[in-house]
Design a protein around this motif. Sequence first.
Motif, short mmCIF file in Angstrom:
data_model
loop_
_atom_site.label_atom_id
_atom_site.label_comp_id
_atom_site.label_asym_id
_atom_site.label_seq_id
_atom_site.Cartn_x
_atom_site.Cartn_y
_atom_site.Cartn_z
N PRO A 127 -4.17 16.34 14.90
CA PRO A 127 -2.68 16.96 15.02
C PRO A 127 -2.08 16.81 16.47
O PRO A 127 -2.76 16.86 17.44
CB PRO A 127 -2.94 18.56 14.96
CG PRO A 127 -4.31 18.51 13.96
CD PRO A 127 -5.14 17.54 14.49
N LYS A 128 -1.02 16.64 16.47
CA LYS A 128 -0.24 16.57 17.63
C LYS A 128 0.85 17.91 17.87
O LYS A 128 1.04 18.47 16.80
CB LYS A 128 0.64 15.38 17.83
CG LYS A 128 -0.16 14.02 17.84
CD LYS A 128 0.84 12.89 17.88
CE LYS A 128 0.24 11.68 17.90
NZ LYS A 128 1.25 10.38 17.81
N GLY A 129 0.96 18.39 19.18
CA GLY A 129 1.72 19.49 19.18
C GLY A 129 3.22 19.20 19.50
O GLY A 129 3.52 18.21 20.48
N ALA A 130 4.30 19.47 18.88
CA ALA A 130 5.43 19.16 19.05
C ALA A 130 6.32 20.45 19.65
O ALA A 130 6.23 21.19 18.92
CB ALA A 130 6.15 18.66 17.93
N ARG A 131 6.80 20.36 20.76
CA ARG A 131 7.64 21.61 21.58
C ARG A 131 8.95 21.35 20.79
O ARG A 131 9.78 20.60 21.00
CB ARG A 131 7.61 21.13 22.86
CG ARG A 131 6.41 22.22 23.57
CD ARG A 131 6.49 21.85 24.82
NE ARG A 131 5.59 22.95 25.53
CZ ARG A 131 4.94 22.99 26.45
NH1 ARG A 131 4.94 21.65 27.16
NH2 ARG A 131 4.15 23.79 27.15
N HIS A 132 9.43 22.65 20.34
CA HIS A 132 10.79 22.71 19.84
C HIS A 132 11.27 24.16 20.40
O HIS A 132 10.50 24.85 21.16
CB HIS A 132 10.74 23.09 18.35
CG HIS A 132 10.60 21.78 17.49
ND1 HIS A 132 11.83 21.26 16.92
CD2 HIS A 132 9.40 21.17 16.92
CE1 HIS A 132 11.34 20.13 16.33
NE2 HIS A 132 10.03 20.20 16.28
N ASP A 133 12.42 24.25 20.49
CA ASP A 133 13.03 25.28 21.17
C ASP A 133 13.81 26.33 19.79
O ASP A 133 14.63 25.71 19.03
CB ASP A 133 14.27 25.16 22.08
CG ASP A 133 14.89 26.42 22.67
OD1 ASP A 133 15.89 26.85 22.15
OD2 ASP A 133 14.33 26.90 23.79
N TRP A 134 13.55 27.72 19.75
CA TRP A 134 14.12 28.21 18.50
C TRP A 134 15.64 28.23 18.50
O TRP A 134 16.13 28.20 17.22
CB TRP A 134 13.70 29.75 18.89
CG TRP A 134 12.44 30.07 18.52
CD1 TRP A 134 11.30 30.76 19.19
CD2 TRP A 134 11.63 30.16 16.99
NE1 TRP A 134 10.23 30.80 18.42
CE2 TRP A 134 10.39 30.47 17.24
CE3 TRP A 134 12.46 29.95 15.68
CZ2 TRP A 134 9.43 30.40 16.09
CZ3 TRP A 134 11.30 29.73 14.74
CH2 TRP A 134 10.15 29.97 15.09
N ARG A 135 16.41 28.36 19.66
CA ARG A 135 17.76 28.28 19.52
C ARG A 135 18.28 26.74 18.72
O ARG A 135 19.16 26.87 17.85
CB ARG A 135 18.47 28.30 20.86
CG ARG A 135 18.37 29.73 21.75
CD ARG A 135 18.89 29.53 22.90
NE ARG A 135 18.87 30.85 23.53
CZ ARG A 135 19.58 31.83 23.53
NH1 ARG A 135 20.53 32.13 22.73
NH2 ARG A 135 19.19 32.98 24.52
#
Length: 438
Positions: A127-135
């Motif tokens: 697995p890789k970690g994808a950084r998202h933003d809630w807004r």
Amino acid sequence: MISSGAELTYAECRDRAEALALALRERGIDRFGAYLSDPADVLLALSASSAIGAEACIYSTELDEAGVEATAEAFDHEVVLTDEGSGLLIAQAQRIDELAPSGNAGLGPVPEHTPVLILTTGTTGEPKGARHDWRRLVETVRHPDERPGERWLLAYNLNQFAGIQVVLHALVSGATLVAAPTRRPADVIETVREHEVTSVSATPTFWRLLAGSLDEESARELPLRQITLGGEAVPGALIERLRRFFPEAKISQIYGATEFGTAVSVRDGRPGLPLSVLERDDDAPVQLRIVDGELQVRTKIGMEGYYKGGDATEGWRPTGDLVEIRGDRIMFVGRKTEIINVGGAKVHPLPIEEAASAVEGVALASAYGRPNPVTGQIVALDVVPEPGIDEDELEERLRAQLEEALPPQSRPRRIQFVEELEIRGNKLARLGAHGDDS
């Protein structure tokens, strides 16, 4: 939310999430992993973290203790939130029900940056970690049509991007989320019936297993009004079966990924994507194109970047999905990493699996390459038969129908019946060639 025999209202979720957010802030916890057995606790952890700008990362409940420790090490999580059902004894574990604020200070305004780390399912590797933003995630949720009393089944785990999308859709529409006690078809069917679930979004693998436990009569006892498929290529035969089982339900397909979000929503009940998606202009939030048979995407709504992998750009990104244009449709033929090389011929497993799954008596099928000293690889096929099926007769039918449906290089040289196939995140795990040909 209805889960584990209990109910969590919107108001209760808000109050408990605010308390958890204050406790996290008091302890200086601005990043954490979460290994939680109850989806209601996952929802609390996500809600709390979003309120204070802490970066939550939900772990798959399919991990064992060693897997949780390895994931925490890989993503530098000094704290892993757990609940009573997790059974974890690792150093980073912190029980979510033991986190309480010391005072009644207010939360204050929501920070401008509200990150969340979403792990890919790892069906084709680590697995890789994808950084998202809630807004950004919330802004992309299309306001659904008003459907009073809508109830969505949580068929995806909340560590998956698709599970997060279901939660956001429910929040926007004021719907109820319902979690089945297990992913076993019998438990899912009973949950849908008991709690009058109206909408289910799930992978084709999930729907195949569910449909294999139903007939037309039992299916029409279920109150489904919306069926959504995504996460894998959707075969036409499965759409037809679902349409026959649930004639009153709307059937949709979603094409997207953890990295670039939801790119296309198809509501015409046909497999593949409409060719018109290639005509989007530069102002579109997501654009698609085909280069050397591979679908590429350019998005303004996707992740900010991989963890430790730099920021994402808004340039064109290869998806790894191989496609063909057939008439007015873009049809998926497989993943770039799954090509089987048979004597120099490139063979895609997806058409083989679709042909095999169309044979009566086949519940699931997985095609892959096995090393061969003469041809480089041969095609092998693992098949999960439906209950009560005679395997000798099924193999005979399989070989006859696959010989008619497939070119010579795509026909399986080896067919093996198995009790189950490895499934991760409700999708078939695909790890390339298997073993030696002996």
